[in-house]
Write an enzyme that holds these catalytic residues in place. Structure first.
Site, short mmCIF file in Angstrom:
data_model
loop_
_atom_site.label_atom_id
_atom_site.label_comp_id
_atom_site.label_asym_id
_atom_site.label_seq_id
_atom_site.Cartn_x
_atom_site.Cartn_y
_atom_site.Cartn_z
N GLU A 81 0.76 -1.16 0.03
CA GLU A 81 -0.12 0.07 0.12
C GLU A 81 0.88 1.29 -0.01
O GLU A 81 0.31 2.21 -0.51
CB GLU A 81 -1.04 0.01 1.21
CG GLU A 81 -2.07 -1.08 0.94
CD GLU A 81 -3.10 -0.83 2.22
OE1 GLU A 81 -3.02 0.08 2.97
OE2 GLU A 81 -3.96 -1.39 2.12
N GLU A 119 -4.85 -5.81 -7.77
CA GLU A 119 -5.53 -5.24 -8.99
C GLU A 119 -6.80 -4.58 -8.91
O GLU A 119 -7.16 -3.68 -9.57
CB GLU A 119 -5.62 -6.51 -9.96
CG GLU A 119 -6.55 -7.51 -9.76
CD GLU A 119 -6.94 -8.53 -10.89
OE1 GLU A 119 -7.96 -8.98 -11.04
OE2 GLU A 119 -5.76 -8.82 -11.54
#
Length: 183
Positions: free
Chosen positions: A96, A140
């Site tokens: 992240e 994704e």
């Protein structure tokens, strides 16, 4: 045995999903009567409190479908089956934010909504942050914007209701109490 324990009499699976399962349990109450409990089963999650060397809090902003708006949060993610929380925290931090760390200490584990869900979130504090070359990317189906803010800016995000989730509110409060980390 607990004083007010509810014993499960029957379990009815309702939904089995990728992230959670839903079931309805019939329970025997301590007074001998029965009732039903609608339950969400969740594999657990991690969240990471990250403060850079220049005393900035690392946050991510992402759209949250249940709220139909973006929220600003500390980096977090769901445990994969059989995954240890510390390994998950390291993975999620890299995916992240693109950061890695010298050490990561467990701060606390919290139940997010114990009235209907068994989700537990393990909160870690990452120390010695550095940007990683060739960091793993996001999943994704994940889209986030990275933010690095001061404690005062984070408090403003709370006032503006851009930070509204419990784990991030907890993290900001923890950092307020540990203000020496940010000076």
């Amino acid at each position: 045995m607990y004083k007010y324990e509810e014993k499960t009499v029957n379990t009815k699976p309702i939904f089995k999903g990728r992230i959670l399962d839903v079931r309805v349990d019939e329970v025997l109450l301590p007074n001998g009567k029965t009732s039903t409990r609608e339950l969400i089963k969740h594999p657990g999650a991690v969240a990471i409190i990250m403060v850079t060397d220049d005393k900035k809090i690392v946050l991510v902003e992402q759209y949250r479908k249940p709220m139909e708006k973006p929220l600003v949060e500390i980096p977090a993610g769901k445990l994969d089956e059989g995954e240890e929380p510390l390994a998950c925290a390291m993975r999620e931090m890299e995916e992240e934010t693109g950061y890695e760390c010298e050490s990561m200490d467990k701060l606390i584990s919290l139940y997010t909504s114990p009235g209907f869900a068994d989700e537990i979130i393990h909160i870690y504090v990452a120390k010695g942050l550095k940007k990683k070359e060739n960091a793993k990317g996001l999943d994704e189906d994940e889209f986030v914007d990275l933010m690095e803010v001061t404690l005062q800016e984070a408090l403003e995000l709370v006032k503006e209701e851009r930070i509204q989730d419990a784990k991030t509110a907890y993290a900001i409060q923890y950092l307020q109490l540990q203000e020496a980390l940010l000076k």
